[in-house]
Design an enzyme around this catalytic site. Structure first.
Site, short mmCIF file in Angstrom:
data_model
loop_
_atom_site.label_atom_id
_atom_site.label_comp_id
_atom_site.label_asym_id
_atom_site.label_seq_id
_atom_site.Cartn_x
_atom_site.Cartn_y
_atom_site.Cartn_z
N CYS A 95 -25.15 17.28 37.72
CA CYS A 95 -25.21 15.84 37.45
C CYS A 95 -26.61 15.23 37.44
O CYS A 95 -27.00 14.59 36.47
CB CYS A 95 -24.34 15.09 38.44
SG CYS A 95 -22.59 15.41 38.16
N1 LIG Z 1 -19.19 17.67 39.22
C1 LIG Z 1 -19.48 16.54 39.86
O1 LIG Z 1 -19.83 16.53 41.03
C2 LIG Z 1 -19.36 15.21 39.15
C3 LIG Z 1 -19.44 14.04 39.92
C4 LIG Z 1 -19.32 12.82 39.27
C5 LIG Z 1 -19.14 12.78 37.89
N2 LIG Z 1 -19.08 13.95 37.17
C6 LIG Z 1 -18.85 13.86 35.73
O2 LIG Z 1 -17.48 14.17 35.49
C7 LIG Z 1 -17.34 14.87 34.24
C8 LIG Z 1 -16.64 16.19 34.47
O3 LIG Z 1 -17.46 16.98 35.31
P1 LIG Z 1 -16.93 18.34 35.94
O4 LIG Z 1 -17.99 18.80 36.87
O5 LIG Z 1 -15.55 18.15 36.44
O6 LIG Z 1 -16.89 19.28 34.65
P2 LIG Z 1 -16.09 20.64 34.49
O7 LIG Z 1 -16.75 21.39 33.42
O8 LIG Z 1 -15.94 21.27 35.84
O9 LIG Z 1 -14.63 20.18 34.02
C9 LIG Z 1 -14.35 19.69 32.76
C10 LIG Z 1 -12.98 20.20 32.35
O10 LIG Z 1 -12.59 19.61 31.11
C11 LIG Z 1 -11.86 20.60 30.38
N3 LIG Z 1 -11.83 20.26 28.96
C12 LIG Z 1 -12.83 20.32 28.05
N4 LIG Z 1 -12.41 19.91 26.86
C13 LIG Z 1 -11.11 19.58 26.99
C14 LIG Z 1 -10.13 19.07 26.12
N5 LIG Z 1 -10.38 18.85 24.82
N6 LIG Z 1 -8.89 18.83 26.60
C15 LIG Z 1 -8.60 19.07 27.90
N7 LIG Z 1 -9.49 19.55 28.79
C16 LIG Z 1 -10.73 19.79 28.34
C17 LIG Z 1 -12.63 21.89 30.67
O11 LIG Z 1 -11.85 23.03 30.38
C18 LIG Z 1 -12.93 21.71 32.16
O12 LIG Z 1 -11.91 22.26 32.96
C19 LIG Z 1 -18.74 14.98 33.67
O13 LIG Z 1 -18.98 13.91 32.82
C20 LIG Z 1 -19.63 14.86 34.90
O14 LIG Z 1 -20.89 14.36 34.59
C21 LIG Z 1 -19.17 15.17 37.78
#
Ligand SMILES: NC(=O)c1ccc[n+]([C@@H]2O[C@H](COP(=O)([O-])OP(=O)(O)OC[C@H]3O[C@@H](n4cnc5c(N)ncnc54)[C@H](O)[C@@H]3O)[C@@H](O)[C@H]2O)c1
Length: 479
Positions: free
Chosen positions: A273
């Protein structure tokens, strides 16, 4: 409420579990069938392979099958859904802008299904993903273009910190909801009824754009604070005479206006992030014609920090890494997670390999499987064959010439005895997290010690420790 969580990664899976805990009917959907099969299995190891968070497995176990359901197709369950949470990955493009392709694919898929749903109850699509300011409007356009009826859009950014996702989601310090209509705010209030009017939790209702901006501002400010301590605090204690890092930190943060959070010094903040969000904000502001000198400096300091200790070992310690064996302790970007995305350890490995090390002996309490998959990829770099994987700290240390502590795992605290038993001087200890408070015992026995926020310590240069024994001083080596 009937809720569909789209994307079940580090954000979506904990979020789905916590919503289910609150009694909502939750369908957690992901495009990756391997993830859904793992979650559906109920098997701890399979679930934690994808998302390893304290308390997550228990939260899933409590709710799975009753309130929480996993699915790799939402077409059957979409009818009468009240809220969709979009928890899709939004990685950076090369120019720092946000790659919205995954997000837009998911948005289009959902819009197509919603356009053909049998009932036309009000449905709100909520962005939890961190997305550029204005993306909620983009989502609105996607839905309108597909002919979806009776919908609202909202921005509800996620503030969880990995390693504390479950506790943090149960007791957030704030819930930020950006929406357009009273009806949509009301729907989100029902989703988060346990947090509305809470005495401690700030429940902020605002415009979608403000909510999106709050997320970027928050992460950027946190990284600015970390980079201040790394780029200024650490430099002061490393380069100016007789300054004790721990005392500096306590003295400065005693001022009630100054946060104690982030006042540690380290080999840089990793994770998926901070780096990407600050780059995205820089890009968005540049597009708007604004100068971003401060943000660029913050980003650069954080990147520099990830390898500068290795460079200091060369320049200050005259340590030649060529053909040496280095133990690398900690691969995850922080403790209590197996997530290696943008971890400082990745940069350390690149730097060590470029300096010609013979072997990098790695150990991490949770991330060994992720590490092997990451580096066991012949297409990436044949030098990765020099990385070996070990089950304990002792194994990783065996036969090494130097150790680099990269992650703040509790088990790396007070490693001095383990080091003494495993390896003999001449030996270099690089402490990227200030994890070894009794480092003078090592220095006294002839080990070289180099920590972030302190000068290089070598037996002939060290003087007596301070009264609390934690912040020994050293006379910096003469050039
Ligand atoms: N990881 C963190 O600590 C955190 C904290 C706050 C905000 N965020 C934000 O949250 C968002 C997600 O982050 P994350 O770490 O969970 O990412 P991640 O990659 O762990 O998870 C994303 C998920 O979305 C799925 N996906 C992708 N395309 C898809 C589709 N078309 N249909 C259904 N599922 C689909 C992927 O398979 C994956 O499981 C990002 O924008 C990130 O910046 C992350």
């Amino acid at each position: 409420m009937k809720i569909i969580v789209v994307g079940t990664g580090f954000v979506g899976l904990p979020h789905a579990a916590i919503l289910a805990e609150a009694g909502h009917e939750v369908y957690a959907y992901d495009i990756d069938p391997k993830k859904i099969a793992a979650y559906e299995s109920g098997d701890r190891a399979q679930i934690e392979y994808f998302v390893n968070e304290p308390g997550l497995y228990e939260a899933i176990q409590e709710t799975h099958g009753r309130y929480l359901h996993f699915t790799s197709s939402i077409s059957q369950v979409i009818d009468e859904t009240d809220v969709f949470f979009m928890c899709i990955n939004t990685p950076p493009n090369r120019d720092g802008s946000t790659d919205l392709s995954y997000y837009l694919k998911a948005a289009n898929d959902v819009a197509e299904l919603l356009a053909n749903r049998p009932t036309k109850n009000r449905v709100v699509l909520v962005n939890k993903s961190t997305v550029p300011i204005g993306t909620a409007r983009l989502l609105e356009r996607v839905l309108a273009e597909h002919g979806v009826e009776n919908f609202g859009i909202a921005s509800n950014p996620e503030f969880l910190a990995q390693g504390n996702a479950i506790d943090g989601s149960r007791r957030p310090d704030r819930v930020v909801v950006g929406a357009d209509t009273p009806e949509d705010f009301q729907i989100l209030r029902r989703v988060y009824s346990q947090f509305v009017n809470h005495v401690r939790i700030k429940y902020v209702e605002t415009t979608p754009e403000t909510a999106e901006a709050i997320k970027y501002m928050g992460n950027t400010l946190l990284l600015t604070y970390i980079s201040f301590w790394n780029g200024v605090g650490a430099r002061v204690a490393e380069s100016l005479p007789n300054v004790r890092m721990e005392d500096l930190k306590i003295g400065v943060t005693a001022d009630g206006r100054i946060s104690t959070w982030g006042s540690y010094v380290s080999n840089g903040a990793g994770g998926s992030c901070f780096g990407k969000d600050i780059q995205s904000l820089i890009y968005q502001l540049n597009q708007a014609g604004c100068s971003t000198d401060l943000l660029q400096a913050v980003y650069n300091i954080n990147e520099y920090q990830k390898t500068y200790l290795i460079d200091r070992a060369v320049h200050e310690g005259h340590f030649n890494f060529n053909q040496k064996t280095v133990a690398l302790l900690g691969l995850a970007f922080k403790k209590r997670t197996n997530d290696m995305r943008d971890s400082a350890a990745l940069k350390a490995v690149e730097s060590l390999l470029s300096k010609g090390v013979k072997e990098i002996r790695t150990y991490d309490p949770l991330a060994m499987q992720a590490a092997q998959e990451y580096w066991f990829n012949p297409e990436k770099n044949h030098l990765f064959e020099r990385i070996t994987y070990h089950e304990t700290v002792q194994d990783a240390l065996a036969g090494s010439d130097a150790v680099f502590i990269s992650t703040d795992w509790e088990e790396f605290r007070g490693l001095s005895r383990t080091i003494e038993k495993a390896v003999k001087p001449p030996y270099l200890v690089i402490d990227g997290r200030r994890m070894i408070p009794d480092y003078m015992t090592l220095v006294d026995k002839g080990y070289d010690f180099l920590a972030v926020g302190g000068p290089l310590l070598r037996k002939e240069t060290a003087v007596a420790p301070s009264p609390n024994g934690l912040s020994p001083q050293a006379i910096p080596q003469k050039a």
